[in-house]
Write a protein that holds these residues in place. Structure first.
Motif, PDB file in Angstrom:
ATOM      1  N   LEU A  89       4.516   5.460  -5.503  1.00 57.82           N
ATOM      2  CA  LEU A  89       4.458   5.482  -7.021  1.00 57.82           C
ATOM      3  C   LEU A  89       3.363   6.505  -7.595  1.00 57.82           C
ATOM      4  O   LEU A  89       3.859   7.037  -8.722  1.00 57.82           O
ATOM      5  N   ARG A  90       2.357   6.542  -7.108  1.00 58.12           N
ATOM      6  CA  ARG A  90       1.262   7.031  -7.597  1.00 58.12           C
ATOM      7  C   ARG A  90       1.194   8.732  -7.454  1.00 58.12           C
ATOM      8  O   ARG A  90       0.913   9.750  -7.997  1.00 58.12           O
ATOM      9  N   LYS A  91       1.558   9.206  -5.997  1.00 55.69           N
ATOM     10  CA  LYS A  91       1.059  10.345  -5.415  1.00 55.69           C
ATOM     11  C   LYS A  91       2.523  11.145  -5.650  1.00 55.69           C
ATOM     12  O   LYS A  91       2.575  12.489  -6.017  1.00 55.69           O
ATOM     13  N   TRP A  92       3.878  10.686  -5.408  1.00 55.98           N
ATOM     14  CA  TRP A  92       5.017  11.409  -5.123  1.00 55.98           C
ATOM     15  C   TRP A  92       5.897  11.162  -6.428  1.00 55.98           C
ATOM     16  O   TRP A  92       6.948  10.860  -6.208  1.00 55.98           O
ATOM     17  N   ARG A  93       5.653  11.637  -7.656  1.00 54.23           N
ATOM     18  CA  ARG A  93       6.078  11.497  -8.906  1.00 54.23           C
ATOM     19  C   ARG A  93       7.405  12.194  -8.855  1.00 54.23           C
ATOM     20  O   ARG A  93       8.472  11.975  -9.060  1.00 54.23           O
ATOM     21  N   ASN A 112       0.986  -1.227  -0.162  1.00 55.99           N
ATOM     22  CA  ASN A 112       0.043   0.051  -0.183  1.00 55.99           C
ATOM     23  C   ASN A 112       0.960   1.071  -0.048  1.00 55.99           C
ATOM     24  O   ASN A 112       0.509   2.174  -0.646  1.00 55.99           O
ATOM     25  N   TRP A 165       9.968  10.708  -6.663  1.00 53.09           N
ATOM     26  CA  TRP A 165      10.876   9.769  -7.467  1.00 53.09           C
ATOM     27  C   TRP A 165      11.392  10.335  -8.613  1.00 53.09           C
ATOM     28  O   TRP A 165      12.672   9.605  -8.664  1.00 53.09           O
ATOM     29  N   GLU A 175       2.664   1.757  -3.510  1.00 53.90           N
ATOM     30  CA  GLU A 175       1.624   2.298  -4.434  1.00 53.90           C
ATOM     31  C   GLU A 175       1.500   3.726  -4.159  1.00 53.90           C
ATOM     32  O   GLU A 175       1.315   4.351  -5.208  1.00 53.90           O
ATOM     33  N   LEU A 176       1.292   4.150  -2.969  1.00 48.18           N
ATOM     34  CA  LEU A 176       1.088   5.407  -2.498  1.00 48.18           C
ATOM     35  C   LEU A 176       2.224   6.241  -3.139  1.00 48.18           C
ATOM     36  O   LEU A 176       1.839   7.348  -3.765  1.00 48.18           O
TER      37      LEU A 176
END
Length: 182
Positions: A170-174, A164, A177, A167-168
């Motif tokens: 990868l999805r929210k904190w581009r 979880n 990253w 996934e959070l």
């Protein structure tokens, strides 16, 4: 304005208090309808009792004769004999003045007899149970246990939380990253 809104939205009290009871002396079901003070009974708005039916166990179906006892008070009496169980008393057409009511006449054996202590002792002895244990003995296993294998739920819970969080991220904190990749 708010008073009108709340008056329309909030539930309204029933204009009738209805009670069903059993008269043991005559084996009759007695149903009382009492109107509240704001129900007007005189003049053109005279209250007329609708056709009321009683449905009971073993296919019991009869019409309940309802008569006026006093101002704002109606009563119906019906002999139900030895029938026991749930009785539903309801009008033919939906009515706020004469609402549906239920009555449960308990079976005689439920009222007259207590526990059969000898039978309970026999059942406890044949099943390996205990008869009338002390409160501290209720949850005592008595040396008996159930063999179990490794519990998987802590590891699976940790894996679910980690996935979880991944996934959070990868999805929210581009942006984080991309900054980390440089």
């Amino acid at each position: 304005m708010w008073a009108n809104i709340f008056r329309d939205i909030l539930p309204h009290a029933s204009p009738t208090e209805t009670a069903a009871d059993f008269d043991r002396a005559s084996n009759e079901l007695v149903v009382d309808y009492r109107f509240s003070r704001n129900v007007e009974e005189s003049g053109a708005q005279r209250v007329q009792a609708p056709d009321i039916f009683v449905f009971g166990p073993n296919g019991f179906q009869k019409t309940l004769p309802v008569g006026k006892v006093a101002a704002g008070h109606y009563r119906g009496r019906m002999a139900i004999g030895q029938n026991q169980g749930l009785f539903r008393v309801r009008p033919l057409a939906e009515s706020r003045a004469f609402p549906e009511v239920g009555f449960y006449r308990q079976e005689d054996e439920m009222r007259e007899y207590g526990n059969n202590e000898a039978l309970l002792r026999q059942v406890a002895a044949s099943t390996g149970g205990r008869f009338n244990p002390a409160p501290r003995e209720v949850f005592d296993a008595g040396g008996r246990s159930i063999r179990s294998t490794m519990e998987l739920w802590p590891g699976l819970l940790a894996l679910a939380i980690a996935l979880n969080l991944a996934e959070l991220i990868l999805r929210k904190w581009r942006g984080v990253w991309e900054a980390w990749r440089r």
